[in-house]
Design a protein around this motif. Structure first.
Motif, PDB file in Angstrom:
ATOM      1  N   PRO A  76       0.881  -1.122  -0.179  1.00 52.21           N
ATOM      2  CA  PRO A  76       0.022   0.035  -0.040  1.00 52.21           C
ATOM      3  C   PRO A  76       0.716   1.321   0.110  1.00 52.21           C
ATOM      4  CG  PRO A  76      -0.958  -1.468   1.548  1.00 52.21           C
ATOM      5  CD  PRO A  76       0.436  -2.238   1.254  1.00 52.21           C
ATOM      6  N   GLU A  80       1.194   4.263  -3.084  1.00 47.93           N
ATOM      7  CA  GLU A  80       1.050   5.862  -2.849  1.00 47.93           C
ATOM      8  C   GLU A  80       2.468   6.280  -3.189  1.00 47.93           C
ATOM      9  OE1 GLU A  80      -1.123   7.561  -1.453  1.00 47.93           O
ATOM     10  OE2 GLU A  80      -2.673   6.243  -0.662  1.00 47.93           O
ATOM     11  N   GLY A  96      -9.918   2.851  -3.217  1.00 52.51           N
ATOM     12  CA  GLY A  96      -9.940   1.648  -2.555  1.00 52.51           C
ATOM     13  C   GLY A  96     -10.540   0.622  -3.268  1.00 52.51           C
ATOM     14  N   THR A  97     -11.530   0.756  -4.152  1.00 52.50           N
ATOM     15  CA  THR A  97     -12.207  -0.338  -4.557  1.00 52.50           C
ATOM     16  C   THR A  97     -12.124  -0.315  -6.210  1.00 52.50           C
ATOM     17  OG1 THR A  97     -14.342   0.776  -4.358  1.00 52.50           O
ATOM     18  CG2 THR A  97     -13.714  -0.454  -2.483  1.00 52.50           C
ATOM     19  N   GLU A 100     -14.879   2.353  -7.577  1.00 44.52           N
ATOM     20  CA  GLU A 100     -14.363   3.655  -7.872  1.00 44.52           C
ATOM     21  C   GLU A 100     -13.468   3.628  -8.963  1.00 44.52           C
ATOM     22  OE1 GLU A 100     -13.236   5.830  -3.804  1.00 44.52           O
ATOM     23  OE2 GLU A 100     -13.062   3.712  -3.373  1.00 44.52           O
ATOM     24  N   SER A 118      -4.149  -3.702  -1.705  1.00 46.68           N
ATOM     25  CA  SER A 118      -5.451  -3.740  -1.980  1.00 46.68           C
ATOM     26  C   SER A 118      -6.052  -2.655  -2.827  1.00 46.68           C
ATOM     27  CB  SER A 118      -6.141  -3.987  -0.591  1.00 46.68           C
ATOM     28  OG  SER A 118      -5.831  -2.554   0.116  1.00 46.68           O
ATOM     29  N   GLY A 119      -5.411  -1.345  -2.735  1.00 47.11           N
ATOM     30  CA  GLY A 119      -5.800  -0.258  -3.553  1.00 47.11           C
ATOM     31  C   GLY A 119      -5.419  -0.314  -5.064  1.00 47.11           C
TER      32      GLY A 119
END
Length: 480
Positions: A76, A80, A96-97, A100, A118-119
């Protein structure tokens, strides 16, 4: 880095493919990035991205990471860090999903997945093809800017901003359409537009429930006041300078992605009979042209009905010599005045529609030649009289003086109603029609503003500005 099975790239790739029905234009690019060869996956929609932008801002920086310091150990944090320090696109963020990310994917963004993270990183790489900026075909001008809106929302917003370089201009974007996900922008100047007006426009657009918005007319019809009225209560234009003037007046503009027509609220009858070109001409000329426009509006509405009503019920009102000429021209015509007028009006409407639908190279020639040939042949055959052709032709010319396409279409429909009233009651029928029309217009409002303002309710200063193009030196003097 150890391989994490929780967020396997193959499974995430399969999830996106299933969401899009394994569409053939979905592109997936697997790669390894960084000194630790982290497995990564890039996905985008072909023909929606700018491949040069994708290469320079995303692919090249990611693939050249081996010469850079190590990335964070946690996936994660690594995602970023890529968005902050490596990817050079105008906008990159982590969502996040997939819910989106997929709407952005369909808008031309690129998705970046990392093994174990996960992102999802979404990267702006849009590259939609757009039409070049050219003169608006629906509102040509003799003097004034020649650029017009195109089908790109971002380009249209920039055309307005280049005219009003003020920090007070606000642009609020919304998404409308459960299937099309069309972007809609609300433009206003926050210290000139009333906050309650802006909030009402935002609320109306927010309440729109529709599958898709393919043109601004969809929005116009769903947010307008008095939706059952024939009269437009939302102003539409293809000209950026027109929208700039609208914003400076304190009104609100709406731009829709995929449409070259901007909308404006509130809208009154006076707004529909003005043009931006009035401000670019000398004030005596602009005032005279504006009066001609008002005369053309009344001729378009009443000329055929006055012709029918006068000849049917009040021939004594016509000068004797003119009446004699009209009666002589009508000798042998088998149709009454009403049928003759309606026949010619319908014929002209058919020619108008045919000229629009036919190829441009022959459309105008066919409409003009067709009107001349049909009119001349009908007169020689004794089917139609010459005065009827003159009246219909004058009405058609007057219809082109109305700047608003929507208002012109409304008047064309009402003209038939006025003709029918005149055929039943003569000039009294025309007066009845005008009274009913006045009552209807007095009951209409556009975003709380009376449709007949500043005539009803009467506001002297605004009425003078409606009737006359006030010189700039007078306006500057009044401001001091």
């Amino acid at each position: 880095m150890t391989k994490r099975q929780l967020y396997a790239l193959s499974q995430r790739k399969r999830d996106i493919e299933l969401r899009l029905g394994e569409s053939s234009d979905l592109v997936a690019r697997e790669c390894r990035i960084g000194q630790e060869s982290i497995p990564a996956l890039l996905m985008w929609i072909d023909n929606l991205v700018d491949k040069r932008t994708l290469q320079l801002t995303t692919l090249s920086p990611l693939l050249s990471l081996s010469a850079l310091p190590s990335l964070p150990d946690e996936p994660p944090e690594c995602l970023e860090e890529l968005c902050r320090s490596v990817i050079s696109a105008p906008e990159a963020k982590v969502v996040g999903t997939a819910d989106e990310a997929v709407p952005l994917l369909m808008c031309g963004w690129t998705l970046l997945f990392l093994e174990g993270a996960s992102g999802i990183a979404v990267i702006q790489t849009q590259g939609l093809e757009t039409r070049g900026i050219e003169e608006a075909p629906s509102s040509t001008v003799v003097r004034g800017p020649r650029d017009g809106f195109v089908e790109s929302l971002d380009v249209n917003v920039s055309l307005v901003r280049r005219r009003i370089r003020s920090e007070s201009v606000r642009v609020d974007k919304l998404v409308v359409g459960s299937v099309s996900h069309t972007h809609v922008a609300i433009l206003y100047i926050h210290d000139r537009a009333k906050p309650e007006m802006v909030e009402e426009v935002r609320k109306r657009i927010g309440k729109v429930s529709i599958d898709g918005v393919l043109e601004s007319q969809y929005i116009e019809e769903l947010i307008k006041d008095s939706p059952r009225s024939f009269f437009p209560t939302v102003y539409s234009t293809e000209r950026p300078d027109d929208v700039a003037g609208i914003l400076m007046e304190g009104r609100v503009a709406i731009l829709v992605d995929g449409s070259p027509f901007a909308l404006a609220l509130p809208c009154t009858l006076a707004h529909l009979l003005k043009t931006t070109e009035d401000l670019y001409l000398a004030y005596p000329v602009a005032t005279f042209i504006r009066w001609l426009r008002y005369v053309g509006f009344m001729m378009n509405l009443l000329l055929p009905s006055v012709y029918v009503g006068t000849l049917t019920f009040h021939p004594e009102m016509v000068p004797p010599q003119l009446l004699s000429s009209i009666l002589t021209a009508r000798e042998g015509v088998p149709f009454p005045v009403l049928m003759e007028t309606l026949l010619m009006e319908l014929t002209f409407e058919v020619l108008r529609e045919a000229s629009v639908r036919m190829p441009r190279s022959i459309g105008s020639a066919i409409s003009i030649v067709g009107a001349l040939v049909i009119g001349e042949s009908a007169v020689q055959a004794g089917i139609i009289s010459s005065p009827a052709i003159i009246v219909v032709a004058a009405t058609a010319i007057a219809s082109f003086t109305i700047p608003s396409i929507s208002l012109s279409g409304t008047v064309r429909i009402l003209r038939f109603g006025m003709v029918l009233l005149a055929s039943m009651f003569g000039l009294y029928g025309i007066m009845i029609g005008l009274f009913l029309l006045g009552i209807h217009l007095s009951s209409i409002k556009s975003l709380g503003m009376p449709y007949l303002a500043p005539f009803a309710p009467f506001r002297k200063k605004e009425f003078l500005r409606m009737m006359f193009r006030i010189p700039w030196f007078v306006l500057n003097k009044n401001r001091k």
